[in-house]
Design an enzyme around this catalytic site. Structure first.
Site, PDB file in Angstrom:
ATOM      1  N   ASP A 342       0.850  -1.189   0.000  1.00  0.00           N
ATOM      2  CA  ASP A 342       0.000   0.000   0.000  1.00  0.00           C
ATOM      3  C   ASP A 342       0.884   1.237   0.000  1.00  0.00           C
ATOM      4  OD1 ASP A 342      -2.455  -1.322   0.095  1.00  0.00           O
ATOM      5  OD2 ASP A 342      -2.350  -1.546   2.270  1.00  0.00           O
ATOM      6  N   ASP A 623      -4.820  -3.728   5.104  1.00  0.00           N
ATOM      7  CA  ASP A 623      -5.272  -3.303   6.430  1.00  0.00           C
ATOM      8  C   ASP A 623      -6.784  -3.417   6.620  1.00  0.00           C
ATOM      9  OD1 ASP A 623      -6.089  -1.267   4.783  1.00  0.00           O
ATOM     10  OD2 ASP A 623      -4.795   0.264   5.670  1.00  0.00           O
ATOM     11  N   ASP A 627      -9.323  -6.793   2.453  1.00  0.00           N
ATOM     12  CA  ASP A 627      -7.978  -7.202   2.061  1.00  0.00           C
ATOM     13  C   ASP A 627      -7.666  -8.623   2.508  1.00  0.00           C
ATOM     14  OD1 ASP A 627      -7.275  -4.803   0.848  1.00  0.00           O
ATOM     15  OD2 ASP A 627      -6.587  -3.910   2.725  1.00  0.00           O
TER      16      ASP A 627
END
Length: 903
Positions: A342, A623, A627
């Site tokens: 990310d 997170d 996901d």
């Protein structure tokens, strides 16, 4: 163990359930009452195997075929000693028992250290739960939740126990329990009649996850009395599968065991046929030699040492903010070839600040903002879940905190004063927006919406300027799109803020239309300084770094370029483009693209699959609730410890307690280092054991040439059984463990990733170990020949002295190999003093060997004779031939590698 407190709470009113479990629906339990219930009912976890007592763990160290073999040999030797009059001390039996007990103690200590390390990791990785206690919100370990606790649940939370919903509305993913593929809506309304687990809409269950909404629930059952516990009880205990590394070590042991079995048979047969075996003790001596040879050949200490190395390695990772939840993941970390990360908070600082505001009146800095720009900030702050903290600051998502901080700085709070939030539609990665309904006593109710510019603009019909609200025509849309691109090119995150007069008294998703755009807000989140270095380190190690984000494509590309992930101007591949691709198209795209923007969770899953189809070992960060599938699918799922959800943390293999990309790279380095050290002690132990086996085998086979015969012409073994066992004990006891603690190599992160499935022992390594073992055997036998009359070299010593000299040379050679085994190609003198543990272990082993040679009681036990200073010098000179030969081979290998590198 906890007991279910209420019979079918799903059909009873929430207040009635709270009364039944003696809790307060507003203040929860008191801390004292919770502690009392925890002491009474036990921890909130599924039953595990009962703790094995220390004495039983110690006893298990003896349940090994090699130990059985040694004990049987000791028993036979003891019987033979007794049958022949029981004269003197049965030294063979004593030595065997000492070796068995020492190995068992070593294994017990290593196993205990490994278990303690794993237990510490499990405590660090344990899930937590938000509860109301003493009227205040507290976050506690999920293990400490008790019946009567008042849970506070929100999107992303893992439900720690079965509980009756008290208030709120939420959706729970119950697939792990019921198999239901879609989230189930939950409400506090009691059921009219009993229902199956999947239809109990007033209950939430342990092991499930909240995917949307918020609510409070009172715990009705914990531990094995939850629905998950009942399933676990039906399934019973299951054995965990061995890891690939454990399977390889076990296979290695079997191969070595079978190989040495043939050698032992040849040695026993040769000695038996050439010696005059006139007594039971003679026969036992020959048998003991074969048994000792078998024990020496199989490195039975490998599994225990490997477990300790892995466990201590993951403890080091935890101290560096990376909690690895299982030891098997260390193997995979060492092979990682792609890190999908990310952007926000992992590659960047996660310290958002509003730096530009674009409205119909133009682009402005916050300090120069006019009324419309200030309205954009104020209503963006309204459309958030961030709150004022006790110290007067703000807490919540960094992006939403940035809006509140900008609102305070611009004194824009007055523009929305009097508005009270009454309802909302939550943000999700699929919606990419959130909205808040707020009421006002003197003004019209308003629906404030904030989200991705492309999503919000598509729902806007008007735009606000200083002159008033105007239609949002194609020209204005084009101007705004250009402004958004400019902000994104500067690396800013962009969010649009829009409002409308509330069409109803509740917030619904279908109300988010016919909006009036207030402005586009640009926020800066600078890259982490350490992330730039970490990206460069990963790339130097042959690891590809891929950025995956929900941000604007231009923002993602700009930040990726600043970090060195892609060259400036490289485009990002968008989620929309991914959706249009079939699997073949995506497989081709992931080879080229290193930046993915506007990505949904399902895209992450496809990206992982496509990379793995190319043989990549993928680490994926995440997170959010959605996901979790990608984290599970990835070879290494990496969850955020600060900002991540409990669901993501449960799905992941590793948790970052600092949410920092550099920590992932450091964990990969640690994983590589651990595997490197396992390779080191494999190289040392197997080479040493081969030296012992070959010395005895070749000594017996070549006895005629080397003069290894006694006065009667019978073949004499170059080493006795007790001496072989002593060497085996010396190498396993200290040096092998010390080799595994070697500081990591300088070039560790300059190598290519280890290929999945590649053996720990390569052909080159096998050749090196065989070469080392052969040289050790040759030097040992030449020493014997040098001291003993006859053979190739002249000698004048007696048999005991010659055997003691050969025995000592083999011990010293073994200890020098501990230093040489640290690298396949680098010189032994490189970083010679980097490992004080190794020097200490070698020094202790040498002292013990001197004692065996010179102490009378040990002379009798090991059939040794004291050596003169000159004889010690000869032994040392002969032993040093081993590291010199290894150095010569390393020089040849380095030369070959240089030629291969030049092409």
């Amino acid at each position: 163990m906890a007991a279910a407190a209420v019979t079918d709470p799903s059909t009873r009113d929430a207040a009635e359930v709270a009364l039944a479990v003696a809790t307060d629906v507003d203040r929860g339990l008191t801390a004292a009452e919770a502690a009392a219930r925890l002491g009474r009912d036990g921890l909130n976890r599924l039953e595990e195997e009962r703790t094995v007592p220390a004495w039983r763990r110690l006893a298990s160290q003896f349940s090994d075929p090699l130990v059985y073999l040694l004990l049987a040999a000791a028993l036979i030797s003891l019987v033979a000693w007794a049958a022949e009059g029981a004269e003197g001390v049965p030294y063979d039996v004593v030595v065997i028992m000492v070796v068995v007990l020492a190995n068992a103690t070593l294994g017990f200590v290593q196993e205990r250290r490994s278990a303690q390390a794993v237990a510490a990791l499990q405590r660090m990785a344990a899930a937590s739960a938000a509860v109301i206690r003493d009227g205040g919100l507290a976050r506690i370990p999920a293990f400490d939740v008790v019946v009567g606790d008042l849970l506070v649940l929100a999107e992303g939370d893992a439900v720690p126990a079965d509980a009756r919903l008290v208030d709120g509305t939420l959706w729970a993913a119950e697939a792990p329990l019921t198999g239901e593929s879609t989230p189930v809506a939950k409400s506090p309304v009691p059921l009219a009649e009993p229902a199956e687990v999947g239809d109990r809409t007033s209950m939430v269950f342990a092991g499930t996850a909240i995917t949307r909404g918020t609510g409070r629930a009172v715990v009705t059952a914990t531990a094995m009395d939850t629905e998950t516990g009942r399933v676990a009880r039906l399934l019973g205990a299951t054995e965990s599968d061995p890891t690939p590394l454990e399977r390889e070590i076990a296979r290695l042991g079997r191969v070595l065991g079978l190989g040495v079995l043939g050698i032992a048979v040849v040695v026993i047969a040769t000695v038996a046929l050439t010696q005059d075996i006139s007594s039971l003790q003679d026969a036992v001596d020959v048998l003991l030699l074969g048994v000792a040879l078998a024990v020496a050949a199989v490195p039975e200490g490998l599994p225990a040492i490997m477990s300790v190395v892995l466990a201590l390695g993951v403890q080091r990772m935890a101290r560096r903010h990376a909690i690895v939840k299982d030891l098997a993941s260390v193997e995979t970390l060492g092979s990682a070839s792609v890190i999908c990360s990310d952007k926000t908070g992992t590659l960047t600082q996660n310290r958002m600040a509003v730096t530009r505001i674009v409205t119909a009146d133009g682009d402005t800095a916050p300090q120069d903002a006019g009324r419309v720009a200030r309205e954009a900030v104020a209503f963006g702050a309204l459309a958030s879940d961030a709150t004022v903290a006790g110290d007067g600051g703000f807490e919540g998502d960094p992006t939403e905190v940035a809006f509140l901080e900008a609102e305070r700085e611009l004194e824009a709070e007055t523009l929305r004063s009097g508005f009270d939030r009454v309802d909302s539609v939550a943000f999700s990665s699929e919606r990419r927006r959130m909205s808040v309904l707020a009421t006002h006593d003197d003004r019209a109710d308003v629906l404030a919406v904030k989200g991705a510019p492309d999503v919000i603009l598509a729902r806007c019909a008007r735009v606000r300027s200083a002159a008033g609200d105007e239609g949002l025509d194609a020209g204005r849309r084009a101007d705004l799109d250009a402004a958004i691109d400019a902000l994104a090119d500067a690396g800013m995150r962009t969010l649009a803020v829009a409002v409308r007069e509330a069409p109803a008294s509740s917030a619904e998703e279908h109300h988010e239309v016919d909006l009036t755009l207030l402005g586009i807000v640009g926020l800066e989140d600078p890259p982490r300084d350490e992330a730039r270095t970490a990206v460069a380190q990963a790339q130097a190690a042959g690891i590809r770094v891929v950025m995956i984000t929900g941000d604007h494509p231009r923002t993602a590309s700009a930040i990726a370029a600043q970090l060195g992930i892609v060259p400036p101007g490289a485009p990002a591949l968008t989620g929309a483009a991914l959706s249009r691709m079939d699997d073949a198209g995506l497989a081709a795209a992931v080879r080229e693209a290193s930046v993915f923007a506007r990505v949904a969770p399902e895209h992450k899953l496809r990206i992982v699959d496509a990379l793995q189809a190319h043989g990549e070992v993928v680490a994926m960060t995440g997170d959010g609730v959605n996901d979790a599938p990608a984290l599970r699918r990835a070879d290494i799922g990496v969850a955020m410890g600060r900002g991540g959800t409990e669901v993501a943390r449960e799905a992941a293999n590793m948790i970052l307690t600092d949410d920092d990309f550099a920590t992932i790279v450091e964990a990969v380095r640690e994983g590589r280092g651990i595997l490197d050290n396992i390779t080191r002690f494999l190289r040392f132990l197997i080479a040493s054991n081969l030296g012992e086996v070959l010395a005895v085998f070749l000594g017996v086979v070549l006895a005629g040439w080397l003069g290894l015969r006694d006065a009667s012409g019978a073949v004499v073994a170059p080493l006795l059984a007790t001496q072989i066992l002593w060497i085996n004990l010396l190498t396993d006891l200290g040096p092998a463990l010390a080799v595994s603690a070697e500081p990591y190599a300088d070039d560790l992160m300059e190598r290519r990733p280890r290929r999945p499935g590649s053996p720990m022992i390569s052909r080159r390594m096998w050749a090196g170990m065989a070469f080392t073992g052969a040289v050790m055997a040759a030097v040992t036998l030449l020493t014997f020949d040098l001291f003993l009359p006859g053979g190739l070299l002249p000698g004048s010593a007696d048999l005991d002295t010659a055997r003691t000299a050969a025995f000592t040379v083999l011990v010293i050679a073994n200890l020098t190999v501990a230093f040489a085994a640290r690298s396949e190609t680098r010189s032994t003198v490189h970083r010679l003093f980097s490992n004080p543990w190794l020097w200490g272990a070698v020094g202790l082993s040498l002292a013990l060997q001197v004692a065996v040679v010179h102490l009378p009681v040990l002379n009798d036990a090991f059939s040794t004779a004291p050596l003169t200073l000159a004889q010690w010098g000869a032994c040392l000179a002969m032993a040093l031939a081993v590291p010199l030969a290894i150095e010569a081979r390393k020089a040849v290998l380095r030369s070959r590698d240089r030629r291969a590198a030049r092409g």
